[in-house]
Structures are given as structure tokens and as C-alpha cells.
Design a protein around this motif. Structure first.
Motif, PDB file in Angstrom:
ATOM      1  N   ARG A 110     -47.956  36.269  16.795  1.00 51.28           N
ATOM      2  CA  ARG A 110     -47.397  35.150  16.055  1.00 51.28           C
ATOM      3  C   ARG A 110     -48.142  34.944  14.739  1.00 51.28           C
ATOM      4  O   ARG A 110     -47.526  34.672  13.688  1.00 51.28           O
ATOM      5  CB  ARG A 110     -47.460  33.878  16.900  1.00 51.28           C
ATOM      6  N   GLU A 127     -47.959  26.911  12.072  1.00 53.86           N
ATOM      7  CA  GLU A 127     -47.737  26.180  13.318  1.00 53.86           C
ATOM      8  C   GLU A 127     -46.407  26.527  13.983  1.00 53.86           C
ATOM      9  O   GLU A 127     -46.164  26.135  15.132  1.00 53.86           O
ATOM     10  CB  GLU A 127     -47.781  24.671  13.036  1.00 53.86           C
ATOM     11  N   ALA A 128     -45.536  27.267  13.288  1.00 58.41           N
ATOM     12  CA  ALA A 128     -44.186  27.537  13.791  1.00 58.41           C
ATOM     13  C   ALA A 128     -44.219  28.473  14.995  1.00 58.41           C
ATOM     14  O   ALA A 128     -45.117  29.304  15.156  1.00 58.41           O
ATOM     15  CB  ALA A 128     -43.323  28.136  12.689  1.00 58.41           C
ATOM     16  N   SER A 129     -43.201  28.339  15.845  1.00 57.94           N
ATOM     17  CA  SER A 129     -43.085  29.183  17.044  1.00 57.94           C
ATOM     18  C   SER A 129     -42.648  30.594  16.664  1.00 57.94           C
ATOM     19  O   SER A 129     -42.177  30.847  15.552  1.00 57.94           O
ATOM     20  CB  SER A 129     -42.048  28.590  17.994  1.00 57.94           C
ATOM     21  N   ARG A 130     -42.772  31.527  17.601  1.00 56.28           N
ATOM     22  CA  ARG A 130     -42.336  32.905  17.369  1.00 56.28           C
ATOM     23  C   ARG A 130     -40.848  32.962  17.010  1.00 56.28           C
ATOM     24  O   ARG A 130     -40.431  33.720  16.134  1.00 56.28           O
ATOM     25  CB  ARG A 130     -42.574  33.759  18.633  1.00 56.28           C
ATOM     26  N   GLY A 131     -40.080  32.143  17.710  1.00 50.51           N
ATOM     27  CA  GLY A 131     -38.642  32.181  17.465  1.00 50.51           C
ATOM     28  C   GLY A 131     -38.287  31.795  16.049  1.00 50.51           C
ATOM     29  O   GLY A 131     -37.481  32.466  15.385  1.00 50.51           O
ATOM     30  N   GLU A 138     -35.037  28.490  19.579  1.00 51.04           N
ATOM     31  CA  GLU A 138     -35.455  27.402  18.698  1.00 51.04           C
ATOM     32  C   GLU A 138     -34.462  27.140  17.570  1.00 51.04           C
ATOM     33  O   GLU A 138     -34.500  26.078  16.946  1.00 51.04           O
ATOM     34  CB  GLU A 138     -36.822  27.720  18.070  1.00 51.04           C
ATOM     35  N   GLY A 178     -36.895  34.064  25.262  1.00 51.32           N
ATOM     36  CA  GLY A 178     -36.428  32.876  24.554  1.00 51.32           C
ATOM     37  C   GLY A 178     -35.225  33.135  23.683  1.00 51.32           C
ATOM     38  O   GLY A 178     -35.055  32.498  22.634  1.00 51.32           O
ATOM     39  N   GLU A 189     -36.065  17.256  22.574  1.00 50.45           N
ATOM     40  CA  GLU A 189     -36.953  17.897  21.608  1.00 50.45           C
ATOM     41  C   GLU A 189     -36.478  17.641  20.185  1.00 50.45           C
ATOM     42  O   GLU A 189     -37.290  17.413  19.277  1.00 50.45           O
ATOM     43  CB  GLU A 189     -37.026  19.405  21.881  1.00 50.45           C
TER      44      GLU A 189
END
Length: 529
Positions: free
Chosen positions: A367, A387-391, A418, A435, A468
């Protein structure tokens, strides 16, 4: 009292106003209630394309085909006892010939005009009192000039509307782009290609509606004003309903209302309507735009992919009798690309497309490496990227490295969860664990043209994902959706397996009309006040 517009004091306006009063004094009604043309310019040119029709002398004796046409006067030249003119209707132009010996004007009889000097002849009235831009109703007979041009020998003319402002200057025309967008009526008068673009827009919408209806879809209408917005990541427009003293939102999507209808048992539905997103304006985005959304019970995203490519193939074949349509901007010296809409289209997962076009193996990257890559590309706020997610990082890498390569039609499938809270997790266990969701976007010439899902109908997962979204909304994300309890309640009532799709119809029109700004396919694009 409001200030008078500047044009009121112009010489042109005052001259035309004077002519208007003089026409009334002659007994001519300048704004009659009714006139019924029988033919259009285009129809006449087509019908008599291979017909000699007759001579002007025969037409003067009413021995050639009679016609009744109407249009705006756009050209006039006097030539002794005759005068030639062109009128323009919605389909094109046709030539007229006025002759001083055989011309009558509705409501005008020179013998009824008292005065020291003889009343002007009908020909003189046309020459002196009628201007470019005036609307005329014409009754006459067809003939061909010596040069072979189809022409109406005018026997009777009715003034349908006296214009008080001039048309754009005939040589320079209306060239300022911003003025053309603001005063689209002048743009339509001055540019045949603009009228053709908008006629084609209507035809594309007609073909699309017909295609859905032939597949058994029912067209429906849902509210524009909503208590809670949702169905897309976008900032809404807000308004206030005074009778109930409550704030409302203009819809950003058609999705939520249409899904409620699927839950209610309407198996196949679609809507074409305006949606509103309070976002940026550029060549591909306008704050209000035309969206098609469709939902089909028992379908999934695989069925929708086939349906979508067949729709585009049908549009191309109906418009051009071929699936190959050229697209490119000559003004920027762009080479025309021959886009082939023939089904089937290539299908690539988002991961596969990044590997193919950018030679990046997303699955092998950490990531932190993905974030560093995007930071180096200056593809977003570094703090957010870290800070962003992998998606989300995967989707951003796709946008940065792949989209511009998708010139020919492609379906990009299996997106990160996401990117949407309303899509069903992938049926393949390994992809679900990664995901991924069953979503596809279709691309042509580097632009997304549609977005589709195997729709989420699990109320437990739906609540979790919308909660969310609510958290992001409360944290200040202006594009996140508030929690919609009524929608979750509807999902709890039971929604069958469903496929849903959204198609940006303005972008579809841009592709098939070779237009390079969304403003070119909207009659009245939003302009700064």
C-alpha cells in the motif's frame, strides 16, 4: 423601472421599429396567429432532386407543382423586376423568386391606401420593409433556374413575424464560442452543423428509448427534489421548500428511487432525466446533465455488459449504417480515430488493465508503494494518499495510468469495494476476499460512458456500507452520502437479484457527433452570470 437594454437605442432596432409601424399602417398584420406550411425545404429538395419541375414562365402561370413553405429570411438580392431570396426552416434552405407582376402580400391592397403619392407595390414593400431575420409564409409554384437550383416562384407572401434585431453579420457570422453558448438561438440560426448536432442528439435518445422498450423495459419518472440525496459520490445542490419549511436536495442520481420500484415488483425499468451535481465545470462536466439509469431484476453485470455494447452498436448502425465511427478534434490537429462499436467489447479487470497499459502489478505492490507512486505523479493530496486504502489507491492508479489508453470501447470490470457502497461483493471467493465488487465501467476515447453493478441487495452489508458513508459525511467529506434509513428499510423488504446501469447521455451524444465539449451538445449549458 428596469434599465432598458442597450440594443433599444441602436440604429438597427429603431429602423426596424419604424418599418414595423409602417407595415401596420399599410394594413399588414406583422404578427399573425397562424400559418400552415405544407412542406419543408429538405423534403422538397429530396422529392424533386431528379425532377426538372418546370420553367419560371410555367411557374408564373401556376402550371408547376404548388407549394406552401415558411421560414426565416436569410438572403435577399433584387434584380430588376425580380428578386431572389433564401428562407431557412428547421431542415434547411430553399430559394424564392419574387416577381413584381405576380406578387401579393397578405392583408395588403395598394388600392386601399389613400394618400397624395401612389401606394408602394408589393415588390417595393418586400424590398423596403422586410429584413433579414423576418419570418415569411410563402405560397407559390416550383421551377428550376438556368443554373438548376430548385426555386419557389412566389405568388403570395404572408409576413409571419417582423424581427426587430438583426441576424449575426453574414460574412463573419457568430464566431465567439461563449456568445454562441449564451445565445444558442443565434448559433442555431447561423450554423447548420449545430442544428444537425442537436437533431442527432434527439435521434440518439429516440434510438436508446426504443432499444430499452424493445427489451421489455418500462420508462418511469422519479422525483427531482429529495429529502436525502444518494446513489453517487457528489456534492448536491440544496434548496428550500417554503410550504413545508424544510430543506431539500436536487437529485445527484436516479438510483435510490428506481431501486425502490424494483423492490415494488417492477422488473425492468429505466429513466432518462436531469441530475444535478454541485461540482466543477469542464469540457466533460456540466452541473446539470442527462443521465439514463436502468434496472433489471434477475440480471447481473455480465448481462448488462452485453446489453450495453449491443445498445452502442445499434446506435452506430442506425445513425451511420456501420459500427465504425470517426472521432477526433481537427481544431487541435488531432488524428481522427475510427472507433468500432461492434460487439463484443474487450473485458479487462481493473488490475489486468493496469498491468496491460501501465506494466504495473498491483497485487505485488505494498500500500505504501502505491501511495508513493501516486504522490510522485502528483495525483492527489499526499496526506490523503498516505492514509487511503488499497482499493482507493488502485482506482487512482487506474485513472492516472490507464484511462487515456482506452480509445476503443472497453469494459473495465471488478472494481474495489471502496469505490461504491451500492454494489454486490464479487461472487468469486478469492476476488471477494480482495475486496472486489461486481462493477464495470465502459470507456470510449479515454472517457467513462457508463457505470454498472450487480446490485447489492443484502440489507446487512448495505447498512454497514452506508454507515461508513455517513461517517465520512460527518467528517466533512462533501461527496459522501448521508444515511438513508428509508432506503435500507426498502432493501429489508426484499430486492431480487438485480443489474443496474447509468449512462451519461451527453457523453454518448459527444461521441456520435464528434463533439469535444459537453457545452456543444447542451442547448443551454451553464454559463457564469
Amino acid at each position: 423601472m428596469p434599465n432598458k437594454p442597450d440594443y433599444v437605442d441602436t440604429e438597427e432596432y429603431q429602423n426596424r421599429l419604424k418599418k414595423l409601424n409602417e407595415l401596420r399602417q399599410l394594413g399588414i398584420v406583422p404578427y399573425p396567429h397562424h400559418f400552415e406550411p405544407k412542406e419543408s425545404a429538405h423534403a422538397l429538395h429530396n422529392r424533386y432532386a431528379d425532377d426538372s419541375v418546370g420553367t419560371s414562365e410555367e411557374a408564373s402561370n401556376k402550371a408547376t407543382p404548388p407549394v406552401v413553405v415558411a421560414g426565416r429570411l436569410v438572403l435577399f438580392r433584387a434584380m430588376g423586376k425580380n428578386a431572389f431570396a433564401h428562407i431557412q426552416d428547421a431542415t434547411g434552405r430553399i430559394q424564392l423568386m419574387f416577381n413584381r407582376d405576380h406578387l401579393h402580400i397578405e392583408g395588403y391592397n395598394p388600392e386601399d391606401i389613400a394618400g397624395e403619392e401612389p401606394a408602394p407595390s408589393p415588390m417595393k414593400v418586400i424590398e423596403k420593409k422586410v429584413d433579414f431575420g423576418d419570418w415569411l409564409g410563402i405560397k407559390g409554384c416550383l421551377f428550376r433556374t438556368k443554373k438548376g437550383e430548385l426555386t419557389v416562384y412566389v405568388h403570395h407572401v404572408t409576413l409571419l413575424c417582423k424581427s426587430l434585431l438583426p441576424l449575426p453579420e453574414k460574412h463573419a457570422g457568430l464566431v465567439d464560442k461563449e456568445m454562441r453558448y449564451r445565445k444558442r438561438w443565434l448559433d442555431l440560426i447561423d450554423h447548420d452543423e449545430v442544428r444537425n448536432t442537436f437533431r442527432m442528439r434527439s435521434e440518439i435518445l429516440r434510438i436508446t428509448r426504443s432499444f430499452f422498450e424493445d427489451e421489455g423495459f418500462l420508462e418511469v419518472e422519479t422525483p427531482v427534489l429529495q429529502h436525502i440525496y444518494g446513489g453517487a459520490n457528489a456534492r448536491p445542490f440544496t434548496t428550500h421548500l417554503h410550504s413545508l419549511d424544510q430543506d431539500m436536495f436536487c437529485r445527484i442520481s436516479l438510483e435510490i428511487s428506481l431501486k425502490k420500484l424494483i423492490i415494488g415488483g417492477m422488473d425492468k425499468i429505466f429513466e432518462i432525466g436531469k441530475v444535478f451535481r454541485n461540482e466543477g465545470i469542464d469540457k466533460n462536466h456540466n452541473p446539470e446533465f442527462t443521465l439514463l439509469e436502468a434496472y433489471a431484476a434477475y440480471w447481473d453485470y455480465n448481462k448488462l455488459m452485453s446489453f450495453t455494447e449491443n445498445l452502442f452498436e445499434e446506435i452506430a448502425l442506425t445513425l451511420f449504417s456501420t459500427t465504425k465511427v470517426k472521432y477526433g478534434n481537427p481544431e487541435l490537429d488531432e488524428e481522427l480515430v475510427e472507433v468500432d462499436y461492434k460487439a463484443p467489447w474487450p473485458r479487462l479487470t481493473m488490475h489486468q488493465s493496469i498491468k496491460k497499459f501501465a506494466d504495473i502489478d498491483i497485487d505485488a505492490m505494498k500500500r505504501e508503494e502505491m501511495a508513493a507512486f501516486l504522490i510522485e505523479k502528483e495525483a492527489g493530496d499526499p496526506k490523503f494518499l498516505k492514509e487511503a486504502s488499497r482499493g482507493l489507491l488502485t482506482a487512482l492508479i487506474f485513472e492516472e495510468t490507464v484511462e487515456q489508453h482506452l480509445l476503443q470501447p472497453h469494459h473495465i470490470i471488478d472494481h474495489p469495494i471502496e469505490t461504491t457502497p451500492l454494489c454486490k461483493p464479487h461472487r468469486n471467493e478469492k476476488d471477494r476476499e480482495k475486496g472486489l465488487v461486481e462493477r464495470f465501467e465502459s470507456y470510449v476515447m479515454g472517457h467513462e460512458i457508463c457505470n454498472a453493478y450487480t446490485e447489492l441487495n443484502d440489507p446487512i452489508i448495505q447498512r454497514k456500507l452506508l454507515e461508513e458513508q455517513q461517517e465520512r459525511c460527518e467528517a466533512g467529506d462533501e461527496e459522501a452520502n448521508p444515511l438513508d434509513e428509508e432506503f435500507i428499510e426498502a432493501i429489508c423488504q426484499g430486492m431480487p437479484p438485480t443489474g443496474g446501469i447509468g449512462i451519461g447521455m451527453d457523453r454518448v451524444v459527444m461521441l456520435f457527433t464528434n463533439s469535444h465539449s459537453i457545452r456543444d451538445v447542451l442547448f443551454f449549458p451553464l454559463m457564469k452570470g
